[in-house]
Design a protein around this motif. Structure first.
Motif, PDB file in Angstrom:
ATOM      1  N   PHE A 154       0.838  -1.204   0.000  1.00 21.45           N
ATOM      2  CA  PHE A 154       0.000   0.000   0.000  1.00 21.45           C
ATOM      3  C   PHE A 154       0.872   1.253   0.000  1.00 21.45           C
ATOM      4  N   LEU A 155       1.884   1.278   0.850  1.00 21.09           N
ATOM      5  CA  LEU A 155       2.794   2.421   0.885  1.00 21.09           C
ATOM      6  C   LEU A 155       3.457   2.623  -0.476  1.00 21.09           C
ATOM      7  N   THR A 156       3.867   1.543  -1.099  1.00 20.25           N
ATOM      8  CA  THR A 156       4.488   1.609  -2.417  1.00 20.25           C
ATOM      9  C   THR A 156       3.530   2.191  -3.447  1.00 20.25           C
ATOM     10  N   ARG A 157       2.291   1.722  -3.414  1.00 20.61           N
ATOM     11  CA  ARG A 157       1.275   2.230  -4.361  1.00 20.61           C
ATOM     12  C   ARG A 157       1.030   3.715  -4.147  1.00 20.61           C
ATOM     13  N   ARG A 158       0.917   4.130  -2.902  1.00 21.48           N
ATOM     14  CA  ARG A 158       0.661   5.535  -2.612  1.00 21.48           C
ATOM     15  C   ARG A 158       1.837   6.426  -3.026  1.00 21.48           C
ATOM     16  N   GLN A 159       3.041   5.947  -2.824  1.00 18.66           N
ATOM     17  CA  GLN A 159       4.217   6.763  -3.086  1.00 18.66           C
ATOM     18  C   GLN A 159       4.622   6.780  -4.556  1.00 18.66           C
ATOM     19  N   LEU A 160       4.461   5.649  -5.251  1.00 19.97           N
ATOM     20  CA  LEU A 160       5.044   5.529  -6.577  1.00 19.97           C
ATOM     21  C   LEU A 160       4.046   5.343  -7.713  1.00 19.97           C
ATOM     22  N   GLY A 161       2.898   4.733  -7.444  1.00 24.18           N
ATOM     23  CA  GLY A 161       1.928   4.544  -8.515  1.00 24.18           C
ATOM     24  C   GLY A 161       1.541   3.092  -8.710  1.00 24.18           C
ATOM     25  N   PRO A 162       0.788   2.804  -9.769  1.00 28.52           N
ATOM     26  CA  PRO A 162       0.254   1.454  -9.993  1.00 28.52           C
ATOM     27  C   PRO A 162       1.351   0.398 -10.039  1.00 28.52           C
ATOM     28  N   MET A 163       1.007  -0.786  -9.494  1.00 28.47           N
ATOM     29  CA  MET A 163       1.976  -1.877  -9.381  1.00 28.47           C
ATOM     30  C   MET A 163       1.721  -2.953 -10.432  1.00 28.47           C
ATOM     31  N   VAL A 164       2.817  -3.502 -10.944  1.00 34.21           N
ATOM     32  CA  VAL A 164       2.752  -4.613 -11.897  1.00 34.21           C
ATOM     33  C   VAL A 164       3.722  -5.691 -11.422  1.00 34.21           C
ATOM     34  N   LEU A 165       3.201  -6.868 -11.118  1.00 39.14           N
ATOM     35  CA  LEU A 165       4.048  -7.965 -10.669  1.00 39.14           C
ATOM     36  C   LEU A 165       4.713  -8.625 -11.872  1.00 39.14           C
ATOM     37  N   GLU A 166       6.030  -8.796 -11.803  1.00 36.92           N
ATOM     38  CA  GLU A 166       6.782  -9.387 -12.905  1.00 36.92           C
ATOM     39  C   GLU A 166       7.186 -10.838 -12.633  1.00 36.92           C
ATOM     40  N   ALA A 167       7.577 -11.137 -11.403  1.00 41.25           N
ATOM     41  CA  ALA A 167       7.981 -12.502 -11.053  1.00 41.25           C
ATOM     42  C   ALA A 167       7.838 -12.676  -9.553  1.00 41.25           C
ATOM     43  N   ALA A 168       7.541 -13.902  -9.129  1.00 44.60           N
ATOM     44  CA  ALA A 168       7.360 -14.148  -7.699  1.00 44.60           C
ATOM     45  C   ALA A 168       7.577 -15.615  -7.378  1.00 44.60           C
ATOM     46  N   ARG A 169       7.896 -15.862  -6.110  1.00 51.24           N
ATOM     47  CA  ARG A 169       7.992 -17.230  -5.596  1.00 51.24           C
ATOM     48  C   ARG A 169       7.583 -17.212  -4.135  1.00 51.24           C
ATOM     49  N   ALA A 170       6.706 -18.124  -3.763  1.00 50.34           N
ATOM     50  CA  ALA A 170       6.277 -18.260  -2.370  1.00 50.34           C
ATOM     51  C   ALA A 170       6.563 -19.684  -1.898  1.00 50.34           C
ATOM     52  N   THR A 171       7.151 -19.797  -0.714  1.00 49.48           N
ATOM     53  CA  THR A 171       7.504 -21.096  -0.153  1.00 49.48           C
ATOM     54  C   THR A 171       6.576 -21.426   1.004  1.00 49.48           C
ATOM     55  N   PHE A 172       5.948 -22.600   0.935  1.00 47.59           N
ATOM     56  CA  PHE A 172       5.092 -23.104   2.008  1.00 47.59           C
ATOM     57  C   PHE A 172       5.783 -24.357   2.540  1.00 47.59           C
ATOM     58  N   ALA A 173       6.595 -24.174   3.576  1.00 49.01           N
ATOM     59  CA  ALA A 173       7.451 -25.269   4.046  1.00 49.01           C
ATOM     60  C   ALA A 173       6.693 -26.330   4.824  1.00 49.01           C
ATOM     61  N   VAL A 174       5.574 -25.939   5.438  1.00 47.22           N
ATOM     62  CA  VAL A 174       4.810 -26.871   6.269  1.00 47.22           C
ATOM     63  C   VAL A 174       3.410 -27.025   5.685  1.00 47.22           C
ATOM     64  N   PRO A 175       3.031 -28.209   5.216  1.00 48.36           N
ATOM     65  CA  PRO A 175       1.708 -28.400   4.624  1.00 48.36           C
ATOM     66  C   PRO A 175       0.591 -27.962   5.566  1.00 48.36           C
ATOM     67  N   GLY A 176      -0.391 -27.260   5.007  1.00 45.06           N
ATOM     68  CA  GLY A 176      -1.531 -26.816   5.794  1.00 45.06           C
ATOM     69  C   GLY A 176      -1.297 -25.536   6.571  1.00 45.06           C
ATOM     70  N   HIS A 177      -0.118 -24.943   6.422  1.00 44.83           N
ATOM     71  CA  HIS A 177       0.195 -23.703   7.128  1.00 44.83           C
ATOM     72  C   HIS A 177       0.551 -22.615   6.129  1.00 44.83           C
TER      73      HIS A 177
END
Length: 325
Positions: free
Chosen positions: A187-210
């Motif tokens: 939110f701070l980034t959007r307010r300060q700089l403008g519209p956001m565009v995601l280019e690449a991402a990775r999320a790690t879920f190390a424990v199943p169900g969490h």
């Protein structure tokens, strides 16, 4: 007294209790009723804000309030907000707007079409530290932004003060630090700089169900490159974060929620003269949030996060979490 906005609260967890304490003696807001299904909530309400009734349902709170603060778990946000709007009341929602981004999109579109009065609780919209960052930028401390980095770290998740809510805060459907914490910095980034565009991402879920244990992402905001990273077990602190904006004229950052800092020519970071730790700044933020709630409820201009801004943040958050690595 008669002109004060009647505020009702649905959900009396940590966030509901925080706002309730300050609404009790705010100049423009009066707290008129609370509902929470947990049996122990009534005792906590009586201790925190004596004299404010614990009502029997969300519908009862909506019936008597001018504005509903939706502080329930995320799965219930839309139902409560829609009910408030249907009754002609304003709504101040906790983030995220919804568990399902498609439902959030439809909700925001309908609210904008109908002219419903709604805003979302991103405290950085009311933060003196963020106001200082904005003032520094206006004075040329950064110049044209060149790059931004956002880093969050936690000793464990949920944080120590949130563990009573682990039943949903540590689940992949509603919880996790990306929704709970990273969203504020987006939110701070959007307010300060403008519209956001995601280019690449990775999320790690190390424990199943969490919930997730690590994220990394690249995006742009107003065309400025943004590097985002976060992890659990990567610091000894309960919670550590930094939002760092670099430019040809220098750099500024927000550290640990409330420290506005500026990097000198010697490379040393120096805080603003009036910088305060988060627990001391929070009362100022909460009072200004309530000022915004009063203005929003009256249909006046306000500084709070709009429903559209919150939706844009949620779109990025959910896209990051969907990129399971």
């Amino acid at each position: 007294m008669a002109d004060r906005i009647g505020l009702g609260i649905v959900g009396f967890g940590i966030m509901g209790e925080r706002l309730a304490r300050f609404a009790a003696d705010h100049e423009q807001v009066r707290l008129i009723g609370v509902w929470d299904p947990a049996p122990e909530a009534a005792a906590r309400l009586a201790a925190a804000v004596p004299g404010v009734p614990m009502l029997g349902s969300a519908e009862e709170v909506i019936a008597v309030c001018d504005c509903l603060y939706v502080a329930s778990p995320p799965a219930f946000h839309l139902a409560h907000a829609k009910a408030a709007f249907a009754a002609g009341k304003a709504a101040f929602l906790e983030k995220p707007l919804a568990v399902n981004p498609e439902e959030a999109r439809a909700f925001v579109a309908a609210a904008e079409t109908s002219g419903a009065r709604g805003a979302v609780n991103f405290p950085m919209a009311s933060s003196p530290a963020v106001a200082q960052l904005t003032a520094w930028r206006a004075a040329g401390a950064v110049g044209t932004p060149r790059e931004l980095s956002v880093t969050v770290a936690f000793a464990g998740w949920p944080r120590s003060w949130q563990r009573d809510a682990a039943s949903w805060l540590d689940k992949p459907e509603q919880g996790g630090f990306t929704r709970e914490v990273v969203s504020h910095f987006l939110f701070l980034t959007r307010r300060q700089l403008g519209p956001m565009v995601l280019e690449a991402a990775r999320a790690t879920f190390a424990v199943p169900g969490h919930s997730e244990t690590a994220i990394a992402a690249r995006l742009t905001a107003g065309g400025v490159p943004v590097a985002l990273s976060g992890g659990v077990g990567t610091t000894l602190a309960d919670d550590h974060n930094a939002w760092v904006l670099e430019g040809p004229a220098g750099a500024i950052r927000l550290r640990d929620w409330s420290f506005a800092e500026r990097r000198g020519a010697d490379g040393v970071w120096s805080p603003a003269p009036d910088a305060l730790p988060n627990e001391r700044m929070r009362p100022m933020v909460l009072r200004r949030q309530l000022d915004g709630v009063a203005a929003m409820t009256r249909g006046e201009p306000h500084h709070l996060a709009t429903l559209r801004e919150a939706l844009e943040v949620q779109e990025v958050v959910e896209a990051v979490l969907a990129a399971r690595g």
